[in-house]
Design an enzyme around this catalytic site. Structure first.
Site, short mmCIF file in Angstrom:
data_model
loop_
_atom_site.label_atom_id
_atom_site.label_comp_id
_atom_site.label_asym_id
_atom_site.label_seq_id
_atom_site.Cartn_x
_atom_site.Cartn_y
_atom_site.Cartn_z
N GLY A 1 0.83 -1.21 0.00
CA GLY A 1 0.00 0.00 0.00
C GLY A 1 0.86 1.25 0.00
O GLY A 1 1.92 1.27 0.62
N ASP B 1 5.66 -5.05 5.44
CA ASP B 1 5.95 -6.43 5.82
C ASP B 1 5.90 -7.39 4.62
O ASP B 1 6.78 -8.26 4.47
CB ASP B 1 4.93 -6.83 6.90
CG ASP B 1 5.00 -8.29 7.20
OD1 ASP B 1 6.12 -8.79 7.37
OD2 ASP B 1 3.94 -8.94 7.26
N GLY B 2 4.90 -7.20 3.73
CA GLY B 2 4.78 -8.09 2.57
C GLY B 2 5.98 -7.99 1.66
O GLY B 2 6.51 -9.00 1.17
N ASP C 1 0.80 2.36 9.13
CA ASP C 1 0.46 1.65 10.36
C ASP C 1 1.58 1.70 11.40
O ASP C 1 1.34 1.43 12.58
CB ASP C 1 0.13 0.18 10.06
CG ASP C 1 -1.13 0.01 9.23
OD1 ASP C 1 -1.78 1.02 8.93
OD2 ASP C 1 -1.45 -1.14 8.88
N ARG D 1 -23.44 14.90 20.19
CA ARG D 1 -23.40 13.51 19.74
C ARG D 1 -22.14 12.79 20.19
O ARG D 1 -21.13 13.42 20.51
CB ARG D 1 -23.41 13.47 18.20
CG ARG D 1 -24.75 13.73 17.59
CD ARG D 1 -24.63 13.86 16.09
NE ARG D 1 -25.95 13.91 15.47
CZ ARG D 1 -26.19 14.37 14.26
NH1 ARG D 1 -25.21 14.86 13.53
NH2 ARG D 1 -27.42 14.36 13.78
N ARG E 1 -22.65 9.02 15.42
CA ARG E 1 -22.32 8.95 14.00
C ARG E 1 -20.87 8.49 13.88
O ARG E 1 -20.06 8.75 14.76
CB ARG E 1 -22.43 10.33 13.34
CG ARG E 1 -23.81 10.93 13.35
CD ARG E 1 -24.73 10.27 12.34
NE ARG E 1 -25.98 10.99 12.24
CZ ARG E 1 -27.04 10.80 13.02
NH1 ARG E 1 -26.99 9.89 13.99
NH2 ARG E 1 -28.14 11.50 12.85
N HIS F 1 -8.61 5.65 2.75
CA HIS F 1 -7.35 5.90 2.04
C HIS F 1 -6.93 7.37 2.01
O HIS F 1 -5.81 7.67 1.58
CB HIS F 1 -7.44 5.32 0.63
CG HIS F 1 -7.55 3.83 0.66
ND1 HIS F 1 -8.74 3.19 0.91
CD2 HIS F 1 -6.62 2.87 0.54
CE1 HIS F 1 -8.53 1.88 0.91
NE2 HIS F 1 -7.27 1.66 0.69
N GLN G 1 -6.00 8.81 4.39
CA GLN G 1 -4.85 8.83 5.31
C GLN G 1 -3.53 8.50 4.60
O GLN G 1 -2.45 8.72 5.13
CB GLN G 1 -5.05 7.81 6.44
CG GLN G 1 -6.24 8.13 7.31
CD GLN G 1 -6.71 6.91 8.10
OE1 GLN G 1 -6.45 6.80 9.28
NE2 GLN G 1 -7.41 6.00 7.45
N ARG G 2 -3.63 7.91 3.41
CA ARG G 2 -2.42 7.52 2.70
C ARG G 2 -2.05 8.50 1.59
O ARG G 2 -0.98 8.39 0.99
CB ARG G 2 -2.59 6.12 2.09
CG ARG G 2 -2.85 5.06 3.12
CD ARG G 2 -2.30 3.70 2.76
NE ARG G 2 -2.54 3.29 1.42
CZ ARG G 2 -3.05 2.10 1.06
NH1 ARG G 2 -3.39 1.24 2.01
NH2 ARG G 2 -3.18 1.78 -0.19
O1 F6P Z 1 -1.00 -1.71 5.75
C1 F6P Z 1 -1.33 -0.43 5.39
C2 F6P Z 1 -2.81 -0.29 5.18
O2 F6P Z 1 -3.03 1.06 4.88
C3 F6P Z 1 -3.68 -0.77 6.34
O3 F6P Z 1 -3.78 0.14 7.38
C4 F6P Z 1 -4.98 -1.04 5.65
O4 F6P Z 1 -5.74 -1.97 6.36
C5 F6P Z 1 -4.55 -1.58 4.32
O5 F6P Z 1 -3.27 -1.05 4.07
C6 F6P Z 1 -5.49 -1.26 3.18
O6 F6P Z 1 -5.00 -1.80 1.99
P1 F6P Z 1 -5.62 -1.54 0.53
O7 F6P Z 1 -4.79 -0.48 -0.11
O8 F6P Z 1 -5.48 -2.85 -0.17
O9 F6P Z 1 -7.04 -1.13 0.69
#
Ligand code: F6P
Length: 372
Positions: A15, A121-122, A145, A180, A284, A290, A292-293
């Site tokens: 990811g 890790d992968g 993460d 809320r 709510r 995503h 966050q990425r």
């Molecule tokens: O490992 C990083 C991560 O962003 C995790 O927090 C999340 O669960 C996963 O990747 C989501 O992956 P994908 O891009 O396949 O939706």
């Protein structure tokens, strides 16, 4: 230092996260500028090595990429050379073959003396496996993460903390207006670093992590007691991997062809439903996902990514193959990739962050204590 290394490949796997391009830039500029080593970019992680999408990457190619989110090389977290999808059965089950030989052929054809693999890790697990076939890798740890073993921090994490904190801050005002309970769900499958840091930074009232299984009654009581003492709203930061004591995580999707098939998401929806049904409070939830990425890395991640990219080239020059660059106690170090693969660095439940969160009155979902 003199080196017999002439050419290396660089890839981004798994990811994406903010800071990948800053690492690529640092690898290329350090290799070319300091050691006259050529760098080839590999597209879409190990898929590019399988499909022979490998091209020269010059210093000019790395201009103006420091602040850009994502990765100019592309990435995938669905492909492992050991488990490559060739087709699907009638019922949709993927058929796999091992195409490691293609990877080895393309590395040889392009005369790559080694690889810099930027990933989680992968990716480290794949590097550890390829080491058994004679492939020489140096790893650079990435993930929002922050859960890679033997490094205290990964780039991408701090940017994600900033994004999640801003979301929680914004949720604060709407929670107060509507009286809320508001839940923000962050990523974090096995480790709750992101929810913990963003939760502490935003003063969340409840923080739920995979490392501390929650008791719904504790959460309900915590929200209701706040209401009783005149706090008309409650803010919760919840990691996607949070789960009830004795219960399971909430799986959003299973990606059959991925070597890492489980995607989580939705625990905040479950908790919000429970609060709405089982208490007099209104709730709510928001799943950040995503976002966050994406986007530009924060300054901390730009510096970390540049430092790690440069350190990775230092490992190449030192011949310290099959190691991952790391940060330990503020120092740039390294760890054996085989020691990193297949493991997760979770939040220590007796560590200073959780102690501080509890001390300032945050409910961690396992016990309720009214402090004032
Ligand atoms: O490992 C990083 C991560 O962003 C995790 O927090 C999340 O669960 C996963 O990747 C989501 O992956 P994908 O891009 O396949 O939706």
């Amino acid at each position: 230092m003199a080196t017999n290394i002439k050419r290396i490949g660089v890839l981004t796997g798994g990811g994406d996260c903010a800071g990948l391009n800053a690492v690529i830039r640092a690898v290329v500029r350090s290799a070319v500028g300091e050691h006259q080593i050529e760098v080839f970019g590999i597209e879409d992680g190990f898929l590019g090595l399988i499909e022979d999408r490998v091209h020269p990457l010059t210093v000019a190619d790395t201009a103006d990429i420091m602040t850009r989110g994502g990765t100019i090389l592309g990435t995938t977290n669905r492909v492992s050379p050991r488990q490559f999808v060739t087709g699907y059965d009638a019922d949709g089950t993927p058929q796999f073959i091992d195409v490691t030989d293609r990877v080895l052929t393309h590395i040889k054809q392009h005369q790559l003396d080694g690889l810099v693999a930027i990933g989680g890790d992968g990716t480290m697990s794949e590097c550890a496996r390829l080491a058994g076939h004679g492939v020489r890798c140096v790893g650079v740890p990435k993930t929002i993460d922050n859960d890679i073993m033997h490094t205290d921090v990964t780039f991408g994490f701090q940017t994600a903390v900033e994004i999640a904190t801003e979301a929680l801050d914004r949720i604060h005002t709407t929670a107060a207006s509507h009286h809320r309970v508001m839940i923000v769900e962050t990523m974090g499958r096995h480790a709750g670093w992101l929810a913990l840091h963003a939760g502490i930074a935003s003063g969340a009232d409840v923080i739920l992590l995979p490392e501390i299984p929650y008791d719904f009654e504790v959460i309900r009581r915590s929200c209701e007691e706040r209401a009783k003492v005149g706090k008309s709203f409650t803010i919760m930061a919840v990691a996607e991997g949070a789960h009830p004591r004795g219960g399971e995580v909430i799986v959003d999707t299973l990606i059959a062809e991925s070597p890492d098939p489980v995607r989580l998401g939705g625990v905040s929806t479950v908790i919000a439903q429970q609060i709405n049904e089982l208490s007099h409070l209104e709730c709510r939830n928001t799943i950040l996902g995503h976002v966050q990425r994406g986007g530009a890395p924060c300054a901390f991640d730009r510096v970390l990514a540049t430092t790690l990219g440069h350190a990775a080239v230092d490992l190449v020059i030192a011949g310290q193959w099959n190691h991952m660059v790391a940060v330990q106690e503020g120092m740039i170090t390294s760890a054996g990739i085989a020691d990193v693969a297949g493991q997760q660095r979770t939040v220590p439940t007796d560590g200073p962050r959780i102690a501080a969160a509890r001390a300032v009155g945050t409910c961690m979902g396992d016990s309720f204590e009214r402090r004032w």
